[in-house]
Structures are given as structure tokens and as C-alpha cells.
Enzyme design. Structure first.
Site, PDB file in Angstrom:
ATOM      1  N   HIS A 179       0.856  -1.182   0.000  1.00 48.93           N
ATOM      2  CA  HIS A 179       0.000   0.000   0.000  1.00 48.93           C
ATOM      3  C   HIS A 179       0.899   1.241   0.000  1.00 48.93           C
ATOM      4  O   HIS A 179       2.033   1.198   0.492  1.00 48.93           O
ATOM      5  CB  HIS A 179      -0.878   0.026   1.241  1.00 48.93           C
ATOM      6  CG  HIS A 179      -1.963  -1.000   1.247  1.00 48.93           C
ATOM      7  ND1 HIS A 179      -3.084  -0.869   2.031  1.00 48.93           N
ATOM      8  CD2 HIS A 179      -2.116  -2.171   0.573  1.00 48.93           C
ATOM      9  CE1 HIS A 179      -3.872  -1.904   1.846  1.00 48.93           C
ATOM     10  NE2 HIS A 179      -3.301  -2.715   0.965  1.00 48.93           N
ATOM     11  N   GLU A 220       0.941   3.880   1.806  1.00 46.56           N
ATOM     12  CA  GLU A 220       1.406   4.304   3.130  1.00 46.56           C
ATOM     13  C   GLU A 220       2.580   3.456   3.606  1.00 46.56           C
ATOM     14  O   GLU A 220       3.563   3.992   4.134  1.00 46.56           O
ATOM     15  CB  GLU A 220       0.268   4.189   4.162  1.00 46.56           C
ATOM     16  CG  GLU A 220      -0.949   5.019   3.847  1.00 46.56           C
ATOM     17  CD  GLU A 220      -2.043   4.234   3.140  1.00 46.56           C
ATOM     18  OE1 GLU A 220      -3.221   4.431   3.489  1.00 46.56           O
ATOM     19  OE2 GLU A 220      -1.723   3.435   2.232  1.00 46.56           O
ATOM     20  N   CYS A 274      -6.291   1.913   5.732  1.00 44.06           N
ATOM     21  CA  CYS A 274      -6.925   0.657   6.122  1.00 44.06           C
ATOM     22  C   CYS A 274      -6.372   0.225   7.490  1.00 44.06           C
ATOM     23  O   CYS A 274      -5.450   0.863   8.016  1.00 44.06           O
ATOM     24  CB  CYS A 274      -6.644  -0.409   5.062  1.00 44.06           C
ATOM     25  SG  CYS A 274      -4.925  -0.982   5.062  1.00 44.06           S
ATOM     26  N   CYS A 333      -2.481  -0.263   7.446  1.00 45.74           N
ATOM     27  CA  CYS A 333      -1.729   0.995   7.358  1.00 45.74           C
ATOM     28  C   CYS A 333      -1.891   1.848   8.612  1.00 45.74           C
ATOM     29  O   CYS A 333      -0.927   2.464   9.070  1.00 45.74           O
ATOM     30  CB  CYS A 333      -2.144   1.754   6.108  1.00 45.74           C
ATOM     31  SG  CYS A 333      -1.685   0.881   4.590  1.00 45.74           S
TER      32      CYS A 333
END
Length: 176
Positions: A73, A75, A103, A106
Site C-alpha cells: 500500500h 502508506e 486501512c 496501514c
């Protein structure tokens, strides 16, 4: 007590007040540019920037498809790059700008990295773990809390996501 019905209601727009100035908008625009790049590569268009002072230490977009990595992801990748640049996993003086609400994975990484402040764009009604479905970054049971500034250039981030998923849903050979 929240009910299942009330949990689906949209959250009120945040009051950004003095927390967001031109500096913060410029960093979020860098995250949006990274998100656009992700979309062009067939990745869900989410971008992230880790900043200490006025320096970008980590810039990333989603790379799950291209890297065959479920943890890639934006992040997570931006945090890894910032930690490598600093030579430490502790990012206590760092702020993270991301185009969509993090999410659970993260959000947990933000707490573990000791991020100072999170600026995010649009809410994530399906997996948001900062204010939409969960609030991991302000959980008193955890050893760190992250200041949160939601809704920064939210319309722009949401538009990128809508456009990306709209293109995916089109039958091949058809354009709107």
C-alpha cells in the site's frame, strides 16, 4: 451506542480550520500526483508522502498489482522509504499525507512508526481504520496516538478513485 444503521451514515465533513494551509495542500498535491501515476499503471490510485519539516522523505503509490505484494500500500511503502532515509523506524517528527483514509494494516503501521500527524483525503467506507469503520490511531489501549486531519483535498482523491473504478467496469472496446 451506534447501531448498524447509524454506522452507514456519512460522516460530517471535517472542520479543517487553521490546520491546513498552502504547505499542507502542496504535500497532499504531491500525494495526488503519485496516486495518478498509480492509476496509470493499473494500480488503485492512492498516493502517500512522508514529510519531516519541509522535506519529503518517502513518496509512494500503491504497488500491490505490479509487485504481487498484498502489503504494498502507498502508506507502507512511503513509511519504509522514510525510515530508510532516516535510518530509524521511529518517525516521531514525521507527518504522513495520503489521498484516502488508511486501512487497518496501514493505520497500525502509522501507530507503530510513531507518526506525528496524518493528513488524509477521502474517507474509505469499506476499510477505513482512522474514522470511518475504526479509529485505530487514537485507541487509548495502544502505546501511541496519531493526530488526524481528515478531508484534505478529499474531492480530488475521491474523483481519482471513481474514475479508476469506472474504467475497470467498462466492457472492453467501449468508452463513455
Amino acid at each position: 451506542m451506534a447501531t448498524a444503521a447509524s454506522a452507514t451514515l456519512p460522516l460530517p465533513p471535517p472542520d479543517l480550520g487553521a490546520a491546513v494551509g498552502e504547505r499542507e495542500l502542496a504535500f497532499m498535491r504531491r500525494a495526488l500526483a503519485a496516486a495518478e501515476e498509480a492509476g496509470g499503471r493499473g494500480e488503485v490510485p492512492v498516493g502517500a508522502v512522508v514529510v519531516v519539516g519541509d522535506s519529503i522523505l518517502g513518496l509512494a503509490h500503491n504497488e500491490r498489482e505490479t509487485g504481487s505484494d498484498p502489503t504494498a500500500h502507498a502508506e507502507i511503502l512511503a513509511l519504509r522509504r522514510a525510515a530508510a532515509a532516516l535510518g530509524s523506524w521511529r518517525l516521531c517528527d514525521a507527518d504522513l499525507y495520503v489521498t484516502m483514509e488508511p486501512c487497518p494494516m496501514c493505520a497500525g503501521a502509522l501507530v507503530n512508526a510513531r507518526i506525528r500527524r496524518l493528513y488524509f483525503g477521502c474517507d474509505d467506507p469499506k476499510a477505513g481504520a482512522v474514522r470511518t469503520l475504526y479509529n485505530l490511531v487514537d485507541d487509548p489501549r495502544l502505546n501511541h496516538r496519531v493526530d488526524v486531519i481528515p478531508g484534505v483535498l478529499a474531492a480530488e482523491g475521491a474523483a481519482l478513485l471513481r474514475s479508476f473504478f469506472s474504467r475497470l467496469r467498462q466492457p472492453e472496446g467501449r468508452t463513455r
